[in-house]
Design a protein around this motif. Sequence first.
Motif, mmCIF file in Angstrom:
data_model
loop_
_atom_site.group_PDB
_atom_site.id
_atom_site.type_symbol
_atom_site.label_atom_id
_atom_site.label_comp_id
_atom_site.label_asym_id
_atom_site.label_seq_id
_atom_site.Cartn_x
_atom_site.Cartn_y
_atom_site.Cartn_z
ATOM 1 N N GLY A 284 2.344 -5.596 -0.346
ATOM 2 C CA GLY A 284 1.120 -6.372 -0.125
ATOM 3 C C GLY A 284 1.282 -7.375 1.005
ATOM 4 O O GLY A 284 0.390 -7.527 1.853
ATOM 5 N N TYR B 55 3.420 -7.115 3.472
ATOM 6 C CA TYR B 55 3.539 -6.324 4.704
ATOM 7 C C TYR B 55 2.149 -5.975 5.257
ATOM 8 O O TYR B 55 1.901 -6.052 6.459
ATOM 9 N N ILE B 56 1.228 -5.621 4.355
ATOM 10 C CA ILE B 56 -0.135 -5.270 4.778
ATOM 11 C C ILE B 56 -0.889 -6.517 5.249
ATOM 12 O O ILE B 56 -1.676 -6.459 6.208
ATOM 13 N N LEU B 57 -0.630 -7.641 4.582
ATOM 14 C CA LEU B 57 -1.288 -8.895 4.970
ATOM 15 C C LEU B 57 -0.936 -9.297 6.396
ATOM 16 O O LEU B 57 -1.785 -9.772 7.156
ATOM 17 N N ASN C 210 -7.380 -5.945 6.054
ATOM 18 C CA ASN C 210 -5.975 -5.996 5.631
ATOM 19 C C ASN C 210 -5.747 -7.066 4.569
ATOM 20 O O ASN C 210 -4.929 -6.893 3.659
ATOM 21 N N GLY D 65 -4.064 -6.006 1.135
ATOM 22 C CA GLY D 65 -2.807 -6.666 0.753
ATOM 23 C C GLY D 65 -2.999 -7.598 -0.423
ATOM 24 O O GLY D 65 -2.177 -7.638 -1.342
#
Length: 285
Positions: A133, A135-137, A264, A268
Amino acid sequence: MKNQHNQNLLLLTLATLLISTSGALGRFISMPTEIIIWWRSALGAVFLFIFCKIKKVDLKIQSNKDFTTVLISAIFLGAHWITYFYALKLSNVALGMLSLFTFPVITALIEPIFTKTKLNPIHILLALMVLLGIYILAPDFNFESTQIKGILCGLLSALFYAIRNLMLKKPASKYNGMSLMMYQTLFLTLILLPVLFIKDNSNITTQYPYVILLALVTTAIGHSLLISCFKHFSISTASIIGSSQPIFGIIIAFLFLNEIPTLNTFIGGALIIGTVVIESVRSRK
């Protein structure tokens, strides 16, 4: 018994809503972070002392061990607040709050250190979900990016917050939540006193209404309610039930600061909050 549980759940939700105002206020108040936290602590201590006197709360600390625990946990609370407000100012309310809200999983991972229980393997899986999460943020992994610095500050703040909450678990079972929070804010006021002579404090003349809101609504009322709930729920469960805090915070930031989260952020954030929901369901079995 069921009504009492529902009442405790309602109080925990209210505490979560009040504490979630810290995101928008921390982002909005135009003063150095350390100065904001000093005023938050000083005014919070005054408000809490008044509340304790009105409610006739016993302010006596029963032992030196309890005094030391409350003092050290206050240092972790101060570190949590400062790094969290840096996270908000470096990134935005959504990223700051979502990175902070890794603390329920961090709490579950380190709770065995404090309670001498075994680490549940499911918490390792949940931690990996949280990392995904995060990483996606992150928009990119350039460490010069202010948003990356904000997310890292949020993660550090989450660790400090988890440690502070775990340290207060035992004292919360025998002391009133308002008295514990009053002592913590008082200790922080004294510890952070030197920042008044180092940082620029001149903006307080225009920012005091928002600082008062932060000290009264977020700190004195919100955090006291949260600590009081520790005696009715485990720290992990209290952290998990409070998982709506980022949602409240993002809505408040949208309404008052016109901050619109990116796709994102939604993805995330959903992963991070999803881990909280999974742990919530699992912990009730």
